[in-house]
Design an enzyme around this catalytic site. Structure first.
Site, PDB file in Angstrom:
ATOM      1  N   HIS A 133       0.792  -1.236   0.000  1.00 25.83           N
ATOM      2  CA  HIS A 133       0.000   0.000   0.000  1.00 25.83           C
ATOM      3  C   HIS A 133       0.823   1.286   0.000  1.00 25.83           C
ATOM      4  O   HIS A 133       0.494   2.267   0.671  1.00 25.83           O
ATOM      5  CB  HIS A 133      -0.967   0.000   1.174  1.00 25.83           C
ATOM      6  N   HIS A 206      -9.450   2.159  -0.465  1.00 25.29           N
ATOM      7  CA  HIS A 206      -9.510   1.025   0.463  1.00 25.29           C
ATOM      8  C   HIS A 206     -10.695   1.148   1.419  1.00 25.29           C
ATOM      9  O   HIS A 206     -10.568   0.860   2.620  1.00 25.29           O
ATOM     10  CB  HIS A 206      -8.193   0.946   1.246  1.00 25.29           C
ATOM     11  N   GLU A 343     -11.321  -3.517  -3.530  1.00 19.24           N
ATOM     12  CA  GLU A 343     -10.238  -2.646  -3.975  1.00 19.24           C
ATOM     13  C   GLU A 343      -9.946  -2.928  -5.455  1.00 19.24           C
ATOM     14  O   GLU A 343      -9.294  -3.913  -5.788  1.00 19.24           O
ATOM     15  CB  GLU A 343      -8.983  -2.898  -3.137  1.00 19.24           C
TER      16      GLU A 343
END
Length: 378
Positions: A133, A206, A343
């Site tokens: 991420h 997210h 996502e």
């Protein structure tokens, strides 16, 4: 009917419970207020987007978080359907990615390393020796420049320039993300980016969705994913490189299926690795057009969410690691499987797998991606 009977009939009608849904009566637009202060003293802002149909979305330019998303249930009751924490200070402390922009690279990169044009790049290894991420200070921890756009479909444009070398990534990256609250109770997210050096990029949001309005976990949610394949992973949740058919597996959501039906099937190695669902599904339709990718239905509230995207895949994550230590704005503790994420993305660890769709962005090219979350009832 005489006058007395007419009066009694009218009075009874007024006193009887209404079966009609409330009629929305709000003006579309966007409002701005101070949400809190960054450690360096800069103000972070909270933006409230409303449409005429009654939907409301709150966003902050800190990390591009979806702070809340309020939509009606089948009785017309407005409730928030995304997980979030109560205050700006709570966001600064960090969350399990409750709705921010994820970048530069959503999901995982094995060992925090990749080769690009023969050169190896090293990123932050911030997840069991792997990169996830965007690193330790990813896009979710940046204060973005914000431009509100008022109108019948209010929008918020966010801009961030990521310098060359940030978190180990090459190239100065210019990123725009636009959130638009559409008339049809859909939240549209448009991503655009350019670079001055070859780099890799995989942007996503997210958000954790809980269509019950924070009343229960998501195990009763009925999910459909228009994907005929998924990506198996190692125990460290890094794709092995195989693209496996979902047919005959617990990953087959081509027909609507309850999340909880097979989520605890520990005879499936992949379920053990993810502690539930935390995998990338590969859409049957690999085109770059905006297409239906998944749906979620919450039977008790009647809320129905459709997810459209231009991306080739989606990561379904069922909040397997929430543990009840975080409390939401509604005062509810976020326990295991209290939300689910969809996502939209290119494949995890793509830079290390030549058989995966490329995530390389070069100078002169424009990265563009769109995802839409549309809400209704049935």
């Amino acid at each position: 009917m005489n006058l007395i009977s007419l009066f009694l009939f009218a009075a009874g009608s007024l006193l009887a419970p209404s079966t009609q849904k409330p009629v929305p009566n709000q003006k579309a637009g966007i409002e701005k207020e101070v949400f809190g202060q960054m450690p360096d003293g800069r103000d972070a802002h909270l933006f409230t987007l409303r449409n005429a149909a009654g939907m409301e979305v709150k966003l902050t330019n800190y990390g591009g978080y979806i702070v809340s998303c309020s939509v009606p249930d089948k009785a017309g009751k407005q409730e928030n359907v995304t997980l979030g924490v109560p205050t700006f200070a709570d966001y600064l402390k960090g969350t399990p990615s409750f709705g921010p922009i994820i970048g530069r690279f959503g999901n995982r990169i094995a060992g925090g390393k990749f080769l690009l044009d023969g050169k190896e790049y090293t990123l932050a290894a911030n997840s069991n020796g792997n990169h996830i991420h965007g690193g330790r200070v990813g896009f979710d921890k940046k204060l973005w420049d914000a431009t509100p756009v008022n109108g019948p479909e209010p929008a918020l444009k966010l801009h961030y320039t990521s310098p060359d070398g940030e978190e180990g990534y090459p190239g100065t990256l210019s990123v725009d993300v636009v959130y638009t609250l559409q008339k049809d109770n859909a939240l549209r997210i448009d991503y655009k980016a350019t670079t001055d050096k070859p780099t890799v990029l995989n942007l996503t949001n997210h958000a954790y969705f809980n269509l019950s309005g924070m009343k229960r976990d998501v195990l009763n949610n009925v999910v459909m994913i228009k994907a005929d394949k998924f990506l198996p992973t190692s125990k460290a949740q890094i794709p092995t490189g195989e693209i496996r058919p979902v047919a005959g597996t617990v990953f087959d959501f081509r027909t609507p299926t309850e999340v909880g039906k097979r989520i605890n099937d520990t005879t499936e190695t992949q379920i053990r690795y993810g502690s539930g669902y935390d995998h990338c599904w590969v859409f049957t339709d690999q085109s770059k057009k905006l297409k239906l990718g998944a749906t979620v239905y919450e039977p008790e509230s009647g809320r129905f969410m459709e997810m459209f995207t231009t991306e080739p895949a989606v990561q379904l994550y069922t909040a397997n690691h929430l543990n009840g230590k975080l409390q939401g704005k509604e005062g509810v503790l976020f326990t295991r499987r209290f939300g689910l994420c969809l996502e939209t993305e290119h494949f995890p660890d793509s830079p290390n797998h030549p058989n995966f769709p490329t995530t390389t962005l070069r100078p002169g090219e424009a990265y563009q991606s769109t995802t839409v979350y549309k809400f209704s009832v049935k």
